[in-house]
Design a protein around this motif. Sequence first.
Motif, PDB file in Angstrom:
ATOM      1  N   ARG A 155       0.820  -1.211   0.000  1.00  0.00           N
ATOM      2  CA  ARG A 155       0.000   0.000   0.000  1.00  0.00           C
ATOM      3  C   ARG A 155       0.850   1.255   0.000  1.00  0.00           C
ATOM      4  O   ARG A 155       1.653   1.472   0.895  1.00  0.00           O
ATOM      5  CB  ARG A 155      -0.887   0.041   1.231  1.00  0.00           C
ATOM      6  CG  ARG A 155      -2.013  -0.919   1.186  1.00  0.00           C
ATOM      7  CD  ARG A 155      -2.877  -0.717   2.368  1.00  0.00           C
ATOM      8  NE  ARG A 155      -2.034  -0.757   3.577  1.00  0.00           N
ATOM      9  CZ  ARG A 155      -2.502  -0.698   4.791  1.00  0.00           C
ATOM     10  NH1 ARG A 155      -3.784  -0.600   4.996  1.00  0.00           N
ATOM     11  NH2 ARG A 155      -1.703  -0.735   5.829  1.00  0.00           N
ATOM     12  N   GLY A 156       0.669   2.101  -0.987  1.00  0.00           N
ATOM     13  CA  GLY A 156       1.341   3.388  -1.027  1.00  0.00           C
ATOM     14  C   GLY A 156       2.852   3.300  -1.089  1.00  0.00           C
ATOM     15  O   GLY A 156       3.529   4.253  -0.762  1.00  0.00           O
ATOM     16  N   MET A 157       3.383   2.183  -1.499  1.00  0.00           N
ATOM     17  CA  MET A 157       4.820   2.013  -1.525  1.00  0.00           C
ATOM     18  C   MET A 157       5.274   1.710  -2.939  1.00  0.00           C
ATOM     19  O   MET A 157       4.707   0.868  -3.612  1.00  0.00           O
ATOM     20  CB  MET A 157       5.235   0.868  -0.594  1.00  0.00           C
ATOM     21  CG  MET A 157       6.735   0.721  -0.461  1.00  0.00           C
ATOM     22  SD  MET A 157       7.232  -0.651   0.594  1.00  0.00           S
ATOM     23  CE  MET A 157       6.546  -0.176   2.157  1.00  0.00           C
TER      24      MET A 157
ATOM     25  N   SER B 230      16.316   4.305   0.251  1.00  0.00           N
ATOM     26  CA  SER B 230      15.767   5.659   0.358  1.00  0.00           C
ATOM     27  C   SER B 230      14.291   5.562   0.701  1.00  0.00           C
ATOM     28  O   SER B 230      13.570   4.757   0.098  1.00  0.00           O
ATOM     29  CB  SER B 230      15.922   6.415  -0.963  1.00  0.00           C
ATOM     30  OG  SER B 230      17.283   6.552  -1.292  1.00  0.00           O
ATOM     31  N   LEU B 231      13.873   6.360   1.650  1.00  0.00           N
ATOM     32  CA  LEU B 231      12.476   6.431   2.039  1.00  0.00           C
ATOM     33  C   LEU B 231      12.005   7.858   1.855  1.00  0.00           C
ATOM     34  O   LEU B 231      12.699   8.802   2.242  1.00  0.00           O
ATOM     35  CB  LEU B 231      12.296   6.011   3.508  1.00  0.00           C
ATOM     36  CG  LEU B 231      12.812   4.633   3.872  1.00  0.00           C
ATOM     37  CD1 LEU B 231      12.768   4.442   5.378  1.00  0.00           C
ATOM     38  CD2 LEU B 231      11.999   3.565   3.178  1.00  0.00           C
ATOM     39  N   GLU B 232      10.841   7.995   1.272  1.00  0.00           N
ATOM     40  CA  GLU B 232      10.304   9.322   1.005  1.00  0.00           C
ATOM     41  C   GLU B 232       8.839   9.350   1.413  1.00  0.00           C
ATOM     42  O   GLU B 232       8.076   8.444   1.091  1.00  0.00           O
ATOM     43  CB  GLU B 232      10.449   9.624  -0.488  1.00  0.00           C
ATOM     44  CG  GLU B 232      10.150  11.025  -0.878  1.00  0.00           C
ATOM     45  CD  GLU B 232      10.409  11.263  -2.359  1.00  0.00           C
ATOM     46  OE1 GLU B 232       9.668  12.070  -2.943  1.00  0.00           O
ATOM     47  OE2 GLU B 232      11.322  10.639  -2.929  1.00  0.00           O
ATOM     48  N   SER B 233       8.463  10.383   2.146  1.00  0.00           N
ATOM     49  CA  SER B 233       7.065  10.589   2.509  1.00  0.00           C
ATOM     50  C   SER B 233       6.703  12.023   2.162  1.00  0.00           C
ATOM     51  O   SER B 233       7.534  12.774   1.655  1.00  0.00           O
ATOM     52  CB  SER B 233       6.846  10.332   4.006  1.00  0.00           C
ATOM     53  OG  SER B 233       7.428  11.377   4.767  1.00  0.00           O
ATOM     54  N   GLU B 234       5.489  12.395   2.463  1.00  0.00           N
ATOM     55  CA  GLU B 234       5.073  13.771   2.178  1.00  0.00           C
ATOM     56  C   GLU B 234       5.857  14.777   2.999  1.00  0.00           C
ATOM     57  O   GLU B 234       6.037  15.914   2.583  1.00  0.00           O
ATOM     58  CB  GLU B 234       3.578  13.927   2.441  1.00  0.00           C
ATOM     59  CG  GLU B 234       2.716  13.153   1.471  1.00  0.00           C
ATOM     60  CD  GLU B 234       1.242  13.268   1.786  1.00  0.00           C
ATOM     61  OE1 GLU B 234       0.866  14.071   2.658  1.00  0.00           O
ATOM     62  OE2 GLU B 234       0.465  12.549   1.149  1.00  0.00           O
ATOM     63  N   SER B 235       6.356  14.371   4.167  1.00  0.00           N
ATOM     64  CA  SER B 235       7.009  15.322   5.058  1.00  0.00           C
ATOM     65  C   SER B 235       8.523  15.133   5.197  1.00  0.00           C
ATOM     66  O   SER B 235       9.199  16.001   5.731  1.00  0.00           O
ATOM     67  CB  SER B 235       6.385  15.233   6.456  1.00  0.00           C
ATOM     68  OG  SER B 235       6.552  13.925   6.965  1.00  0.00           O
TER      69      SER B 235
ATOM     70  N   GLU C 210      12.371  12.881   3.773  1.00  0.00           N
ATOM     71  CA  GLU C 210      13.105  11.979   2.894  1.00  0.00           C
ATOM     72  C   GLU C 210      14.383  11.582   3.625  1.00  0.00           C
ATOM     73  O   GLU C 210      15.022  12.410   4.269  1.00  0.00           O
ATOM     74  CB  GLU C 210      13.456  12.693   1.590  1.00  0.00           C
ATOM     75  CG  GLU C 210      14.073  11.803   0.556  1.00  0.00           C
ATOM     76  CD  GLU C 210      14.296  12.535  -0.768  1.00  0.00           C
ATOM     77  OE1 GLU C 210      15.227  12.114  -1.467  1.00  0.00           O
ATOM     78  OE2 GLU C 210      13.565  13.481  -1.066  1.00  0.00           O
TER      79      GLU C 210
END
Length: 159
Positions: free
Chosen positions: A2-4, A24-29, A31
């Motif tokens: 989900r969402g990944m 690397s991980l990136e979210s709306e808020s 990285e």
Amino acid sequence: ARGMLVEEATRRHERGFPNTIEVSLESESAEISAEGTVLANGSPRILSFDGIHLEAPLEGTVLLTRNRDVPGVIGAIGTALGSLGVNIATFALGRRSAVRGADAVALVRLDGQANPAIVQKIREIPSITEARLIELPEAPEASDQPGNTRDQHHLRFSA
């Protein structure tokens, strides 16, 4: 998932290590990225964190700090930990550039388990912008069976 979004890329990387992995991980808020390797003896090592090069073992209790690169930071961290009776096993520091005030990252391996309250003491240092405790599995003992690899990695982060 989900969402990944999972992307895999292979590239030649000249860092003196035959096999590395970068995550690397990136979210709306936020990285975040990290690059690491596993040495022939099974010991995991970090090679860079958010594009800042440093090399450190990934085992046991680790204090992760981000700071502005100014004189006295290493001493202030050591003094703060010493005042709490916490011993430093290893200390790795890297900086984005050789400019006063540049972003820097430290990975400080601590002896034994540490009280999460030390994070507050470290955050009181003016040049520290972030501090977290990370609990990682200990490295395999030399007496462990050859070929015994750690299939499970459990990470605990403090806020």
